[in-house]
Design a protein around this motif. Structure first.
Motif, PDB file in Angstrom:
ATOM      1  N   VAL A  36      28.000  25.557  -4.252  1.00  0.00           N
ATOM      2  CA  VAL A  36      27.713  24.259  -4.869  1.00  0.00           C
ATOM      3  C   VAL A  36      28.096  23.130  -3.923  1.00  0.00           C
ATOM      4  O   VAL A  36      27.369  22.132  -3.784  1.00  0.00           O
ATOM      5  CB  VAL A  36      28.459  24.125  -6.211  1.00  0.00           C
ATOM      6  N   LEU A  39      25.511  22.857  -1.238  1.00  0.00           N
ATOM      7  CA  LEU A  39      24.278  22.311  -1.805  1.00  0.00           C
ATOM      8  C   LEU A  39      24.358  20.788  -1.911  1.00  0.00           C
ATOM      9  O   LEU A  39      23.410  20.081  -1.564  1.00  0.00           O
ATOM     10  CB  LEU A  39      24.061  22.954  -3.176  1.00  0.00           C
ATOM     11  N   TYR A 271      19.960  23.058  -7.304  1.00  0.00           N
ATOM     12  CA  TYR A 271      20.617  24.295  -7.741  1.00  0.00           C
ATOM     13  C   TYR A 271      19.607  25.224  -8.397  1.00  0.00           C
ATOM     14  O   TYR A 271      19.544  26.432  -8.084  1.00  0.00           O
ATOM     15  CB  TYR A 271      21.750  23.953  -8.702  1.00  0.00           C
ATOM     16  N   GLN A 275      19.177  28.574  -6.135  1.00  0.00           N
ATOM     17  CA  GLN A 275      20.207  29.530  -6.501  1.00  0.00           C
ATOM     18  C   GLN A 275      19.742  30.471  -7.613  1.00  0.00           C
ATOM     19  O   GLN A 275      18.864  30.115  -8.408  1.00  0.00           O
ATOM     20  CB  GLN A 275      21.478  28.798  -6.961  1.00  0.00           C
ATOM     21  N   TRP A 277      20.134  31.163 -10.685  1.00  0.00           N
ATOM     22  CA  TRP A 277      20.825  30.601 -11.848  1.00  0.00           C
ATOM     23  C   TRP A 277      20.783  31.531 -13.052  1.00  0.00           C
ATOM     24  O   TRP A 277      21.715  31.538 -13.869  1.00  0.00           O
ATOM     25  CB  TRP A 277      20.271  29.226 -12.200  1.00  0.00           C
TER      26      TRP A 277
END
Length: 410
Positions: A36, A39, A271, A275, A277
């Motif tokens: 994170v 990012l 994100y 990613q 998620w």
């Protein structure tokens, strides 16, 4: 706007020696924080001039498209034009209330209901009428009877506010049959439904449940959030509304904050784009399932006879009921003195109910802390039962207005 005396207690309850079963805080440590961080740094380096500038009052267009992809997992087919990004779903709830409520209008809500919603309704001078709920969610017969009685008395019902999936605070879920019944009752009575769904993706048994909005696009305003599936610190939520309501939401949003944070919206969008998620949500689910199981096992092993509780299939909370003669609000200072905290049930009712109830949260403490917290709480309850049996039922504390603990407890 009414402050709660329990806020002072929770300033003590936040100390590390106190086991807090109160807060509804997600366990953000389970996120890949290094990823994170990278990012966010990459976002500033590549798109800083956009991320740090004013944005649209409706929200970043690409993020709104991504939100439609997220909602599709719960059966919702929507277009980005009907999505309004908000500062958490709490702001969406405030804007909806601002748009619809005149002083004295009626809002229907489950009993118990989310304390943050009750505080918002109270601030806009709505009259909250609770609808009965059991282990399967709202009781449809109670909803129909309540609507009929209110209409017969000339009251203006503006909407039904509901958290149908892994409800806060009770942890119960509206079953599939009742979902259709609730939709039909509200459609016949021309009552809008505001569906708040912060926990819907955090079910412990199978795929996410189909939302109310998935079966009624015109009669339901749907509120969602990334606070529980990503991180509350980003403060990114949304409302999906019928077109006419969406227009009013954008106007209300712009008058409230002009535009919300482009930075956090683009960070969430990046994100979602880069990613895994969905896998991260599965990680959260496994973590919360373990903690749910620990709390239920601890309650079973340690609580004295007469204490009952719900058995959530997802989300963050267990709703406990004390034996006759005990008052959760009166119990709280004694519990904090024994280094354990919970949220009294009175904060989740607008009508003074909930004296025998307490909300217990398992999302944040480690399993061993949950066990220790339940042990301490059981000891406090046992002591209160001895006092009750010796002296009889004590007096309940005065209740004026809605208890409103801070955001870490909501």
């Amino acid at each position: 706007m009414v402050a709660s005396e329990i806020r002072a207690l929770f300033s003590v309850a936040s100390r590390p020696e106190v086991v807090s079963l109160a807060g509804g805080m997600p366990y953000v440590t389970a996120l890949p924080l290094d990823v994170v961080g990278e990012l966010v740094a990459d976002l500033v380096a590549r798109r800083g001039p956009v991320a740090l500038q004013y944005g649209s009052g409706q929200g970043d267009p690409h993020l709104r498209e991504q939100i439609c992809d997220v909602m599709r997992m719960e059966g919702i087919e929507a277009v980005a034009d009907d999505v309004v990004v908000t500062v958490g779903s709490q702001q969406a709830l405030d804007l909806i209330t601002r748009i619809f409520i005149d002083p004295g209008d009626v809002v229907l809500a489950e009993g118990p209901s989310y304390v943050g919603a009750l505080g918002t309704f109270s601030a806009y001078q709505a009259k909250v009428i609770h609808v009965a709920m059991d282990s399967e969610g709202i009781v449809p017969e109670s909803l129909a009877q309540t609507i009929y009685a209110l209409n017969s008395a000339g009251n203006r019902i503006k909407f039904l506010y509901t958290i149908p999936t892994f409800q806060n605070p009770a942890g119960v879920t509206l079953n599939a049959v009742r979902r259709q019944q609730v939709l039909e009752i509200c459609q016949r009575a021309d009552v809008l439904i505001v569906e708040d769904n912060p926990y819907g993706m955090l079910g412990f048994d199978g795929e996410p449940m189909r939302t109310l909005r998935a079966d009624n696009a015109e009669g339901v305003v749907y509120l969602g959030s990334f606070s529980k599936t990503l991180a509350p610190g980003f403060r990114v939520g949304w409302a999906l509304a019928p077109h006419a309501v969406r227009e009013k939401l954008v106007l209300a949003m712009e008058s409230a904050v002009l535009s919300h944070s482009s930075f956090t919206q683009l960070a969430v969008g990046q994100y979602l784009a880069t990613q895994p998620w969905r896998e991260q949500i599965k990680t959260f689910i496994e973590l919360y399932r373990e903690r749910r199981d620990t709390m239920l096992a601890s309650l079973e092993a340690l609580m004295p006879a007469g204490v009952t509780w719900t058995r959530p299939a997802g989300g963050f909370f267990v709703w406990a009921t004390l034996p006759e003669g005990l008052d959760s609000k009166a119990l709280l200072p004694r519990a904090v003195a024994e280094r354990v905290a919970f949220v009294p049930g009175t904060g989740f009712f607008a009508d003074g109910g909930g004296a025998r109830n307490m909300r217990l949260s398992y999302c944040y403490p480690e399993p061993d802390r949950i066990r220790e917290g339940v042990r301490r709480l059981a000891g406090v309850i046992e002591q209160e039962l001895r006092v009750r049996d010796t002296f009889g039922t004590g007096s309940s504390p005065d209740r004026i207005g809605v208890d409103t603990p801070g955001p870490d407890l909501a």
